[in-house]
Design an enzyme around this catalytic site. Sequence first.
Site, mmCIF file in Angstrom:
data_model
loop_
_atom_site.group_PDB
_atom_site.id
_atom_site.type_symbol
_atom_site.label_atom_id
_atom_site.label_comp_id
_atom_site.label_asym_id
_atom_site.label_seq_id
_atom_site.Cartn_x
_atom_site.Cartn_y
_atom_site.Cartn_z
ATOM 1 C CE LYS A 197 -3.261 6.647 3.427
ATOM 2 N NZ LYS A 197 -3.787 4.767 2.930
ATOM 3 C CE LYS A 254 0.805 5.911 4.444
ATOM 4 N NZ LYS A 254 0.178 4.928 4.113
HETATM 5 C C1 PBG Z 1 -3.372 2.420 0.832
HETATM 6 C C2 PBG Z 1 -1.565 2.774 1.666
HETATM 7 C C3 PBG Z 1 -0.809 3.566 0.674
HETATM 8 C C4 PBG Z 1 0.409 4.123 1.640
HETATM 9 C C5 PBG Z 1 0.121 2.548 2.767
HETATM 10 N N1 PBG Z 1 -1.131 1.891 2.320
HETATM 11 C C6 PBG Z 1 -1.332 4.982 -0.417
HETATM 12 C C7 PBG Z 1 -2.408 5.421 -0.605
HETATM 13 O O1 PBG Z 1 -3.233 6.195 0.076
HETATM 14 O O2 PBG Z 1 -2.222 5.462 -1.664
HETATM 15 C C8 PBG Z 1 1.198 4.843 1.490
HETATM 16 C C9 PBG Z 1 2.628 4.012 2.232
HETATM 17 C C10 PBG Z 1 3.871 3.857 1.416
HETATM 18 O O3 PBG Z 1 3.828 5.125 0.729
HETATM 19 O O4 PBG Z 1 5.297 4.076 1.609
HETATM 20 N N2 PBG Z 1 -4.055 2.759 1.696
#
Ligand code: PBG
Length: 334
Positions: A197, A254
């Site tokens: 991520k 992601k």
């Molecule tokens: C939380 C999280 C995030 C997303 C999923 N879980 C955002 C972030 O890390 O701030 C993003 C999902 C999306 O943008 O569709 N940690």
Amino acid sequence: MQNLLLQPLKQRRQRASRHMRDLVAEIHVSHRQMIQPLFVAENLPARAEVPGIPGTHRDTPDSLLRQVEFDLKNGATKFLLFASPAAKSTREFDHSFLASQIAALKKQFGEDIWLVADVCLCASTAHGHCGILNDAMDHVVNPESAAALAEMAVDCAAAGADCVAPSDMMDGRVAAIRTALDHADLDCTAIMSYSAKFASAFYGPFRIAQDSAPDKKLKLQDRKTYQMDFRRTDDALICSLRDAEEGADILMVKPAVHYLDVLARLTTEIPLPFAAYYVSGEHAMVEAAAAQGLLDARAAHIENWHALRRAGARMIITYAARYAREWLREFYGE
Ligand code: PBG
């Protein structure tokens, strides 16, 4: 093979009809391999559409059940739940709102749905970071955060979640969660790890929906000290291998559409199923362009889904999963 490139019209014949294109296709996209995100918030007066993502709402507990009923009728059966509790804290967290929503969904829909609960502290912390901060509030403390996430995962699994998905990016949290689940006799609960991520500008609409943007008054203004740097793919490989060793059942890349190289590299090197998370900002870009009449949103989402499958993803987390059966039936002419 020698003259393959010199034969006239060869490639045109392979594209010549719908039938030929179907026959030579390397991949297929199915709504059965899609996961629909859901947002539910405590003490929300009424459901509200998430800005930039038509058809996706921040639901109340009541509207959440109606949404899933609608989704099931349309062929969506896998869901990723994000819950935003009313009370925010910095250290001790109460996950009873999230647990109550999981229990309500499983009570009403049982085995008809497969429910994965997102496990992260960002919607529960007063400052919006994904873990517990040190006293100086300039650093996310890894061991304490991993322990808190393991507790959260056990609460989700005990409430009936089929899978838990840690999205916080702390080191060692998959091992902590697996151990805690096994100790609680929850060994059937799967773990889908957000293993790759990246610290991304494409999470904008999500942070509005989840009320989880980091507090701009803090010294620690972004998530770059725990989410990955987009200039580097080795980190994604190392962490995905590590999470696999620690017991993750499904790994994830992601964002997804902008990270096809990462997906391709990881799925070639690691024989575990990968999810691609087509994130809120990537989705909203397509919708914004379509709203200006510049492209067809449905066709663009379908093309992006295929790109993710081509790069090696097994499953796709997408805000349009609830429309996928209808759209793909039409696309495939079924
Ligand atoms: C939380 C999280 C995030 C997303 C999923 N879980 C955002 C972030 O890390 O701030 C993003 C999902 C999306 O943008 O569709 N940690």
